[in-house]
Design a protein around this motif. Structure first.
Motif, PDB file in Angstrom:
ATOM      1  N   HIS A  56      56.345   3.097   6.387  1.00  0.00           N
ATOM      2  CA  HIS A  56      57.596   3.493   6.808  1.00  0.00           C
ATOM      3  C   HIS A  56      58.295   3.780   5.548  1.00  0.00           C
ATOM      4  CE1 HIS A  56      57.194   2.923  11.265  1.00  0.00           C
ATOM      5  NE2 HIS A  56      56.175   2.092  10.980  1.00  0.00           N
ATOM      6  N   GLN A  57      59.205   4.521   5.289  1.00  0.00           N
ATOM      7  CA  GLN A  57      60.049   4.681   4.571  1.00  0.00           C
ATOM      8  C   GLN A  57      61.574   5.243   5.219  1.00  0.00           C
ATOM      9  OE1 GLN A  57      58.432   7.111   1.385  1.00  0.00           O
ATOM     10  NE2 GLN A  57      58.613   9.057   2.739  1.00  0.00           N
ATOM     11  N   ASP A  58      62.501   4.985   4.340  1.00  0.00           N
ATOM     12  CA  ASP A  58      63.941   5.533   4.805  1.00  0.00           C
ATOM     13  C   ASP A  58      64.266   4.829   6.261  1.00  0.00           C
ATOM     14  OD1 ASP A  58      64.108   6.939   2.416  1.00  0.00           O
ATOM     15  OD2 ASP A  58      63.149   8.909   3.195  1.00  0.00           O
ATOM     16  N   LEU A  59      63.745   3.723   6.478  1.00  0.00           N
ATOM     17  CA  LEU A  59      63.836   3.219   7.966  1.00  0.00           C
ATOM     18  C   LEU A  59      65.345   2.973   7.797  1.00  0.00           C
ATOM     19  CD1 LEU A  59      61.982   0.653   9.571  1.00  0.00           C
ATOM     20  CD2 LEU A  59      64.445   0.381   9.567  1.00  0.00           C
ATOM     21  N   LYS A  60      66.079   3.467   8.927  1.00  0.00           N
ATOM     22  CA  LYS A  60      67.475   3.457   9.324  1.00  0.00           C
ATOM     23  C   LYS A  60      67.717   3.277  10.732  1.00  0.00           C
ATOM     24  CE  LYS A  60      71.447   6.275   9.382  1.00  0.00           C
ATOM     25  NZ  LYS A  60      72.059   7.659   8.860  1.00  0.00           N
ATOM     26  N   VAL A  61      68.300   2.261  10.988  1.00  0.00           N
ATOM     27  CA  VAL A  61      68.777   1.960  12.637  1.00  0.00           C
ATOM     28  C   VAL A  61      70.053   2.855  13.002  1.00  0.00           C
ATOM     29  CG1 VAL A  61      69.665   0.126  13.976  1.00  0.00           C
ATOM     30  CG2 VAL A  61      68.364  -0.485  12.141  1.00  0.00           C
ATOM     31  N   ILE A  62      69.764   3.774  14.002  1.00  0.00           N
ATOM     32  CA  ILE A  62      70.779   4.696  14.271  1.00  0.00           C
ATOM     33  C   ILE A  62      71.623   4.192  15.728  1.00  0.00           C
ATOM     34  CG2 ILE A  62      69.791   6.468  13.183  1.00  0.00           C
ATOM     35  CD1 ILE A  62      68.538   7.451  15.779  1.00  0.00           C
ATOM     36  N   SER A  63      71.175   3.066  16.346  1.00  0.00           N
ATOM     37  CA  SER A  63      71.807   2.623  17.431  1.00  0.00           C
ATOM     38  C   SER A  63      71.361   1.087  17.835  1.00  0.00           C
ATOM     39  CB  SER A  63      71.481   3.347  18.671  1.00  0.00           C
ATOM     40  OG  SER A  63      72.078   2.809  19.921  1.00  0.00           O
ATOM     41  N   ARG A  64      72.187   0.463  17.919  1.00  0.00           N
ATOM     42  CA  ARG A  64      72.134  -0.997  18.048  1.00  0.00           C
ATOM     43  C   ARG A  64      73.077  -1.482  19.303  1.00  0.00           C
ATOM     44  NH1 ARG A  64      69.724  -5.393  15.114  1.00  0.00           N
ATOM     45  NH2 ARG A  64      70.549  -7.621  15.995  1.00  0.00           N
ATOM     46  N   LYS A  65      72.757  -1.831  20.480  1.00  0.00           N
ATOM     47  CA  LYS A  65      73.566  -2.267  21.434  1.00  0.00           C
ATOM     48  C   LYS A  65      73.098  -3.396  22.336  1.00  0.00           C
ATOM     49  CE  LYS A  65      72.861   1.783  24.521  1.00  0.00           C
ATOM     50  NZ  LYS A  65      73.398   2.677  24.969  1.00  0.00           N
ATOM     51  N   TYR A  66      73.822  -4.289  22.975  1.00  0.00           N
ATOM     52  CA  TYR A  66      73.266  -5.091  23.986  1.00  0.00           C
ATOM     53  C   TYR A  66      73.243  -4.472  25.212  1.00  0.00           C
ATOM     54  CZ  TYR A  66      74.055  -8.862  20.264  1.00  0.00           C
ATOM     55  OH  TYR A  66      74.019  -9.377  19.436  1.00  0.00           O
ATOM     56  N   ILE A  67      72.220  -4.757  26.099  1.00  0.00           N
ATOM     57  CA  ILE A  67      71.987  -4.213  27.193  1.00  0.00           C
ATOM     58  C   ILE A  67      71.868  -5.296  28.476  1.00  0.00           C
ATOM     59  CG2 ILE A  67      71.120  -2.057  26.419  1.00  0.00           C
ATOM     60  CD1 ILE A  67      68.400  -3.186  27.041  1.00  0.00           C
ATOM     61  N   ASN A  68      72.217  -4.865  29.646  1.00  0.00           N
ATOM     62  CA  ASN A  68      71.950  -5.518  30.780  1.00  0.00           C
ATOM     63  C   ASN A  68      70.759  -5.725  31.225  1.00  0.00           C
ATOM     64  OD1 ASN A  68      74.890  -6.687  30.772  1.00  0.00           O
ATOM     65  ND2 ASN A  68      75.294  -4.518  31.900  1.00  0.00           N
ATOM     66  N   GLN A  69      70.046  -4.506  31.241  1.00  0.00           N
ATOM     67  CA  GLN A  69      68.589  -4.456  31.934  1.00  0.00           C
ATOM     68  C   GLN A  69      67.530  -3.538  30.810  1.00  0.00           C
ATOM     69  OE1 GLN A  69      69.093  -3.072  35.792  1.00  0.00           O
ATOM     70  NE2 GLN A  69      69.062  -1.030  35.245  1.00  0.00           N
ATOM     71  N   LEU A  70      66.512  -3.610  30.973  1.00  0.00           N
ATOM     72  CA  LEU A  70      65.358  -2.942  30.304  1.00  0.00           C
ATOM     73  C   LEU A  70      65.482  -1.443  30.828  1.00  0.00           C
ATOM     74  CD1 LEU A  70      62.729  -5.572  29.789  1.00  0.00           C
ATOM     75  CD2 LEU A  70      64.640  -4.860  28.270  1.00  0.00           C
ATOM     76  N   SER A  71      65.322  -0.510  29.889  1.00  0.00           N
ATOM     77  CA  SER A  71      65.331   0.977  30.402  1.00  0.00           C
ATOM     78  C   SER A  71      63.835   1.354  30.520  1.00  0.00           C
ATOM     79  CB  SER A  71      65.975   1.871  29.481  1.00  0.00           C
ATOM     80  OG  SER A  71      67.329   1.493  29.012  1.00  0.00           O
ATOM     81  N   PHE A  72      62.928   0.541  29.622  1.00  0.00           N
ATOM     82  CA  PHE A  72      61.545   0.994  29.602  1.00  0.00           C
ATOM     83  C   PHE A  72      60.767  -0.079  30.344  1.00  0.00           C
ATOM     84  CE2 PHE A  72      63.731   3.604  26.482  1.00  0.00           C
ATOM     85  CZ  PHE A  72      63.175   4.984  27.052  1.00  0.00           C
TER      86      PHE A  72
END
Length: 195
Positions: A79-95
């Motif tokens: 990997h290169q140019d790794l960028k976090v584009i979203s980070r948020k707390y959730i109540n339940q797992l989507s996947f």
């Protein structure tokens, strides 16, 4: 109580695709297989997409486990140019049913990319709204591992196809392996007159 975190990151691959037959890139297949094993162990779930040399991955689970994994990814030479584009707390797992879902390039995703004004997959240019919409596309995407031996051939762009065992067969194989191990241990113990 541990907090559930959802993180979306993007990165560019450092490897050149060795695949000339429009099937999944071998490095991506190895990453996917390893992710599924490690994520199960660490209680993580998510989805992985790879197109035009770029990874897009959503991970969900315990905040500490995700932070450990992100540190490993930052040090991963693939990997290169790794960028976090979203980070948020959730109540339940989507996947929740996916240790790591794989979304292939298909006609629907290709159309999504074009409808949003892009010639190629380039999430570095995605707005927050497009990131959210793309994540919904991945949530609804068909993972080729849901059908035994299903081969996906894309409509244009980088193609991916993966042949995986379906969950039922994978679970059956795991159970058979565990039984074989138990029988081997019992046989060994019996030969040593320990049982």
């Amino acid at each position: 109580m541990n907090k559930l975190l959802q993180i979306i990151y993007i990165s560019r691959s450092t490897f050149n695709s060795t695949d000339s037959t429009n099937r999944i890139e071998p490095n991506v297949a190895r990453i996917l297989a390893k992710s599924r094993i490690n994520n199960r162990k660490n209680g993580l779930v998510g989805v992985l997409y790879f197109g035009d040399g770029v990874f897009f991955q959503c991970l969900e689970g315990d905040e500490e486990a995700i932070n450990v994994l992100m540190d490993k990814l930052a040090a991963d030479s693939r990997h290169q140019d790794l960028k976090v584009i979203s980070r948020k707390y959730i109540n339940q797992l989507s996947f929740a049913d996916w240790a790591m879902k794989f979304a292939p390039i298909d006609a629907k995703i290709t159309r999504f990319i074009k409808e949003n004004g892009f010639d190629r997959f380039n999430p570095y240019l995605f707005s927050d709204v497009i990131v959210s919409k793309f994540l919904n596309e991945l949530f609804d995407a068909n993972d080729p591992s849901t059908s035994l031996g299903e081969s996906l051939l894309p409509n244009g762009g980088e193609g991916v196809a993966v042949q995986y065992y379906d969950k039922g067969r994978a679970n059956l194989a795991l159970i058979c392996s565990a039984l074989a191990l138990v029988i081997s241990v019992l046989s060994f113990l019996a030969t040593k007159n320990l049982i």
